[in-house]
Scaffold this motif. Structure first.
Motif, PDB file in Angstrom:
ATOM      1  N   GLY A 120       3.690  56.160 -13.837  1.00 34.17           N
ATOM      2  CA  GLY A 120       3.179  55.628 -12.577  1.00 34.17           C
ATOM      3  C   GLY A 120       3.662  54.235 -12.237  1.00 34.17           C
ATOM      4  O   GLY A 120       3.631  53.845 -11.083  1.00 34.17           O
ATOM      5  N   ILE A 121       4.061  53.426 -13.214  1.00 30.84           N
ATOM      6  CA  ILE A 121       4.540  52.075 -12.910  1.00 30.84           C
ATOM      7  C   ILE A 121       5.950  52.151 -12.345  1.00 30.84           C
ATOM      8  O   ILE A 121       6.802  52.847 -12.878  1.00 30.84           O
ATOM      9  CB  ILE A 121       4.542  51.201 -14.178  1.00 30.84           C
ATOM     10  CG1 ILE A 121       3.172  50.551 -14.339  1.00 30.84           C
ATOM     11  CG2 ILE A 121       5.575  50.115 -14.134  1.00 30.84           C
ATOM     12  CD1 ILE A 121       2.917  49.437 -13.353  1.00 30.84           C
ATOM     13  N   THR A 122       6.165  51.475 -11.258  1.00 26.61           N
ATOM     14  CA  THR A 122       7.493  51.461 -10.648  1.00 26.61           C
ATOM     15  C   THR A 122       7.823  50.047 -10.229  1.00 26.61           C
ATOM     16  O   THR A 122       6.991  49.159 -10.219  1.00 26.61           O
ATOM     17  CB  THR A 122       7.536  52.350  -9.391  1.00 26.61           C
ATOM     18  OG1 THR A 122       6.769  51.714  -8.373  1.00 26.61           O
ATOM     19  CG2 THR A 122       6.969  53.735  -9.650  1.00 26.61           C
ATOM     20  N   SER A 123       9.061  49.858  -9.870  1.00 29.78           N
ATOM     21  CA  SER A 123       9.475  48.561  -9.350  1.00 29.78           C
ATOM     22  C   SER A 123       9.745  48.656  -7.853  1.00 29.78           C
ATOM     23  O   SER A 123      10.405  47.819  -7.283  1.00 29.78           O
ATOM     24  CB  SER A 123      10.744  48.087 -10.077  1.00 29.78           C
ATOM     25  OG  SER A 123      11.777  49.037  -9.936  1.00 29.78           O
ATOM     26  N   GLY A 124       9.226  49.730  -7.215  1.00 21.65           N
ATOM     27  CA  GLY A 124       9.454  49.926  -5.788  1.00 21.65           C
ATOM     28  C   GLY A 124       8.684  48.925  -4.956  1.00 21.65           C
ATOM     29  O   GLY A 124       7.841  48.188  -5.441  1.00 21.65           O
ATOM     30  N   ARG A 125       8.952  48.928  -3.649  1.00 25.94           N
ATOM     31  CA  ARG A 125       8.281  47.979  -2.776  1.00 25.94           C
ATOM     32  C   ARG A 125       6.820  48.379  -2.619  1.00 25.94           C
ATOM     33  O   ARG A 125       6.486  49.556  -2.613  1.00 25.94           O
ATOM     34  CB  ARG A 125       8.970  47.919  -1.417  1.00 25.94           C
ATOM     35  CG  ARG A 125       8.944  49.204  -0.624  1.00 25.94           C
ATOM     36  CD  ARG A 125       9.898  49.109   0.550  1.00 25.94           C
ATOM     37  NE  ARG A 125       9.901  50.343   1.303  1.00 25.94           N
ATOM     38  CZ  ARG A 125       9.381  50.457   2.517  1.00 25.94           C
ATOM     39  NH1 ARG A 125       8.802  49.437   3.075  1.00 25.94           N
ATOM     40  NH2 ARG A 125       9.433  51.599   3.156  1.00 25.94           N
ATOM     41  N   PRO A 126       5.937  47.441  -2.508  1.00 26.39           N
ATOM     42  CA  PRO A 126       4.514  47.745  -2.391  1.00 26.39           C
ATOM     43  C   PRO A 126       4.157  48.269  -1.016  1.00 26.39           C
ATOM     44  O   PRO A 126       4.925  48.130  -0.061  1.00 26.39           O
ATOM     45  CB  PRO A 126       3.843  46.393  -2.641  1.00 26.39           C
ATOM     46  CG  PRO A 126       4.859  45.408  -2.167  1.00 26.39           C
ATOM     47  CD  PRO A 126       6.196  46.009  -2.501  1.00 26.39           C
ATOM     48  N   ALA A 127       2.961  48.874  -0.921  1.00 27.92           N
ATOM     49  CA  ALA A 127       2.511  49.413   0.353  1.00 27.92           C
ATOM     50  C   ALA A 127       2.269  48.284   1.340  1.00 27.92           C
ATOM     51  O   ALA A 127       1.322  47.541   1.212  1.00 27.92           O
ATOM     52  CB  ALA A 127       1.239  50.226   0.154  1.00 27.92           C
ATOM     53  N   SER A 128       3.145  48.129   2.285  1.00 25.22           N
ATOM     54  CA  SER A 128       3.036  47.266   3.456  1.00 25.22           C
ATOM     55  C   SER A 128       3.084  45.771   3.186  1.00 25.22           C
ATOM     56  O   SER A 128       2.953  44.979   4.107  1.00 25.22           O
ATOM     57  CB  SER A 128       1.746  47.590   4.247  1.00 25.22           C
ATOM     58  OG  SER A 128       0.592  47.163   3.560  1.00 25.22           O
ATOM     59  N   ALA A 129       3.270  45.340   1.947  1.00 25.28           N
ATOM     60  CA  ALA A 129       3.351  43.904   1.666  1.00 25.28           C
ATOM     61  C   ALA A 129       4.770  43.414   1.919  1.00 25.28           C
ATOM     62  O   ALA A 129       5.736  44.046   1.525  1.00 25.28           O
ATOM     63  CB  ALA A 129       2.959  43.621   0.222  1.00 25.28           C
ATOM     64  N   SER A 130       4.899  42.286   2.599  1.00 29.77           N
ATOM     65  CA  SER A 130       6.222  41.718   2.840  1.00 29.77           C
ATOM     66  C   SER A 130       6.400  40.457   2.006  1.00 29.77           C
ATOM     67  O   SER A 130       7.272  40.388   1.146  1.00 29.77           O
ATOM     68  CB  SER A 130       6.414  41.424   4.333  1.00 29.77           C
ATOM     69  OG  SER A 130       5.347  40.607   4.822  1.00 29.77           O
ATOM     70  N   GLU A 131       5.545  39.461   2.227  1.00 25.46           N
ATOM     71  CA  GLU A 131       5.587  38.245   1.430  1.00 25.46           C
ATOM     72  C   GLU A 131       4.186  37.655   1.400  1.00 25.46           C
ATOM     73  O   GLU A 131       3.354  37.965   2.266  1.00 25.46           O
ATOM     74  CB  GLU A 131       6.579  37.250   2.025  1.00 25.46           C
ATOM     75  CG  GLU A 131       6.253  36.841   3.440  1.00 25.46           C
ATOM     76  CD  GLU A 131       7.301  35.909   4.035  1.00 25.46           C
ATOM     77  OE1 GLU A 131       6.945  35.166   4.957  1.00 25.46           O
ATOM     78  OE2 GLU A 131       8.449  35.925   3.568  1.00 25.46           O
ATOM     79  N   PRO A 132       3.871  36.832   0.412  1.00 22.23           N
ATOM     80  CA  PRO A 132       2.517  36.292   0.291  1.00 22.23           C
ATOM     81  C   PRO A 132       2.053  35.594   1.567  1.00 22.23           C
ATOM     82  O   PRO A 132       2.756  34.768   2.133  1.00 22.23           O
ATOM     83  CB  PRO A 132       2.646  35.298  -0.869  1.00 22.23           C
ATOM     84  CG  PRO A 132       3.767  35.843  -1.700  1.00 22.23           C
ATOM     85  CD  PRO A 132       4.736  36.420  -0.718  1.00 22.23           C
ATOM     86  N   GLY A 133       0.861  35.961   2.028  1.00 16.86           N
ATOM     87  CA  GLY A 133       0.263  35.316   3.189  1.00 16.86           C
ATOM     88  C   GLY A 133       0.684  35.868   4.530  1.00 16.86           C
ATOM     89  O   GLY A 133       0.138  35.473   5.552  1.00 16.86           O
ATOM     90  N   ALA A 134       1.655  36.795   4.561  1.00 17.44           N
ATOM     91  CA  ALA A 134       2.102  37.356   5.838  1.00 17.44           C
ATOM     92  C   ALA A 134       1.040  38.303   6.395  1.00 17.44           C
ATOM     93  O   ALA A 134       0.242  38.866   5.659  1.00 17.44           O
ATOM     94  CB  ALA A 134       3.423  38.099   5.656  1.00 17.44           C
TER      95      ALA A 134
ATOM     96  N   PRO B 182       9.558  41.045  -5.372  1.00 17.41           N
ATOM     97  CA  PRO B 182      10.151  39.705  -5.507  1.00 17.41           C
ATOM     98  C   PRO B 182       9.288  38.557  -5.012  1.00 17.41           C
ATOM     99  O   PRO B 182       9.128  37.543  -5.704  1.00 17.41           O
ATOM    100  CB  PRO B 182      11.450  39.831  -4.700  1.00 17.41           C
ATOM    101  CG  PRO B 182      11.818  41.274  -4.791  1.00 17.41           C
ATOM    102  CD  PRO B 182      10.514  42.011  -4.772  1.00 17.41           C
ATOM    103  N   GLY B 183       8.712  38.681  -3.804  1.00 17.69           N
ATOM    104  CA  GLY B 183       7.953  37.575  -3.247  1.00 17.69           C
ATOM    105  C   GLY B 183       6.728  37.211  -4.064  1.00 17.69           C
ATOM    106  O   GLY B 183       6.396  36.029  -4.226  1.00 17.69           O
ATOM    107  N   TYR B 184       6.069  38.212  -4.626  1.00 13.40           N
ATOM    108  CA  TYR B 184       4.858  37.965  -5.398  1.00 13.40           C
ATOM    109  C   TYR B 184       5.187  37.615  -6.846  1.00 13.40           C
ATOM    110  O   TYR B 184       4.503  36.786  -7.461  1.00 13.40           O
ATOM    111  CB  TYR B 184       3.931  39.179  -5.316  1.00 13.40           C
ATOM    112  CG  TYR B 184       3.319  39.344  -3.944  1.00 13.40           C
ATOM    113  CD1 TYR B 184       2.072  38.828  -3.640  1.00 13.40           C
ATOM    114  CD2 TYR B 184       4.020  39.999  -2.928  1.00 13.40           C
ATOM    115  CE1 TYR B 184       1.519  38.956  -2.375  1.00 13.40           C
ATOM    116  CE2 TYR B 184       3.486  40.131  -1.651  1.00 13.40           C
ATOM    117  CZ  TYR B 184       2.234  39.606  -1.385  1.00 13.40           C
ATOM    118  OH  TYR B 184       1.693  39.723  -0.117  1.00 13.40           O
ATOM    119  N   ALA B 185       6.228  38.216  -7.391  1.00 11.48           N
ATOM    120  CA  ALA B 185       6.640  37.869  -8.750  1.00 11.48           C
ATOM    121  C   ALA B 185       7.051  36.402  -8.825  1.00 11.48           C
ATOM    122  O   ALA B 185       6.850  35.735  -9.856  1.00 11.48           O
ATOM    123  CB  ALA B 185       7.789  38.771  -9.201  1.00 11.48           C
TER     124      ALA B 185
END
Length: 369
Positions: A74-88, A254-257
């Motif tokens: 279940g762990i992936t490195s794909g893009r998260p559901a609808s998150a773009s960058e922190p605070g957006a 990337p943005g959250y890491a």
């Protein structure tokens, strides 16, 4: 990150907390408001260890080490559901072909192969949670699994089998990262477990239309919180989330890491509350709906900020069971008219109001055919 929700949201929750706790006491649930969360910790630890559901790759339930969880299903490195960058500003996710992953099959009351299979065996086998307060949790007073998700399970069972008792439903408690494998292997007919519909998952399982909408949010200790938001305060801090969740996907993007948090990865999200209570984590990232329920369960923690994502919950089924998807969507059509609101009022109204920033209502169904 902007402080667009902190002051407003915290003020509303603080105003409601005293009355909410008095109501919980009147409902005979003093265990849900134990000061400092110590009683909650004990209950959670026992519940986690005694989980009777499917287990992860190591055969263990409960808290896992980071390395083990990273290797789990279940762990992936794909893009998260609808998150773009922190605070957006959060927006609904769009897949590569431009469509919304929450689009499902049009409802139908017909009985195809999957529906006939369930009717023949006379049982609906459903993957659920037993540790998510108000959603799917085992009430220590009765021993029964109850909650908002469980009400929906019962509605589906009544439609398919004419009843919702133990003779009609088999509940299988499963960790977050085993939801998809359980469906794919045929261990369950469906999963109803606060499961986000996203682009990656729709290639692995089929989903109903959305029955609730939440978003990733922070849960922190009320006193001396070290994490203030999805910002520089995260650097070097221990941030907990569960393996196979959209929180894990978001925090690995990337943005959250780049925020520099130290990940604490567990196999069930409620284990993060235990980590907070024991001082082994500084913050939890999870769905706003689950975080609000945990804040109701333990008054020593609180949500801060506003959701970072838009995450619709759906009933997950096997890709080949298209007739079952249509049948569940037919159930949801009727469920939205009145039963959704009565279930919301019973389980969530006291604690969830305000976390979505709108008058509570079921999401409008989206169809692709």
């Amino acid at each position: 990150m902007s402080e667009r929700g902190n002051a407003r949201g915290n003020e509303r929750r603080n105003d409601r907390r005293g009355e909410r706790e008095r109501r919980q006491m009147r409902r005979g649930k003093p265990w849900a408001v134990a000061a400092g969360g110590l009683a909650v910790t004990a209950a959670v630890l026992v519940s986690t260890v005694l989980s009777t559901g499917l287990t992860g790759p190591s055969g263990a339930t409960g808290v896992t080490g980071q390395g083990e969880a990273e290797r789990g299903a279940g762990i992936t490195s794909g893009r998260p559901a609808s998150a773009s960058e922190p605070g957006a500003e959060p927006k609904p996710e769009k897949c590569e072909d431009g469509h919304n992953p929450a689009e499902s099959l049009k409802p139908s009351g017909a009985s195809g192969d999957a529906v006939k299979r369930i009717k023949k065996k006379g049982k609906l086998v459903v993957g659920v949670d037993q540790n998510s307060y108000l959603w799917g949790y085992r009430d220590p007073a009765t021993g029964k699994i109850e909650g908002f998700d469980i009400d929906l399970v019962k509605a589906i069972a009544r439609d398919l089998l004419g009843g919702d008792g133990p003779d009609k439903i088999i509940y299988r408690t499963i960790p977050t990262d085993q939801r998809i494998p359980a469906i794919q292997k045929g261990d369950v007919d469906m999963v109803v477990r606060t499961m986000t519909i996203n682009c990656e998952r729709i290639d692995q399982v089929a989903f109903s239309t959305a029955y609730f909408e939440a978003g990733q949010q922070l849960l922190v200790p009320k006193k001396r919180a070290r994490v203030k938001g999805f910002d520089s305060s995260m650097r070097g801090k221990r941030v907990c989330y569960d393996s196979g969740s959209t929180a894990a996907e978001m925090m690995k993007s990337p943005g959250y890491a780049a925020l520099g948090a130290e990940p604490v990865v567990v196999s069930n999200q409620l284990d993060c509350l235990v980590r907070l209570q024991l001082g082994e984590a500084d913050a939890t990232v999870t769905d706003s709906a689950l975080a609000a329920a945990q804040a109701a369960q333990d008054p020593s923690v609180e949500l801060i900020g506003e959701p970072e994502t838009v995450e619709p919950y759906g009933v997950a089924m096997n890709l080949k069971d298209k007739d079952l998807v249509r049948r569940v969507n037919k159930v949801l059509e009727d469920y939205r008219k009145d039963k959704w609101k009565s279930s919301y009022d019973r389980w969530l109204a006291e604690d969830m109001m305000g976390t979505e920033g709108k008058k509570p209502a079921p999401p409008k169904p989206l169809y692709r055919d």
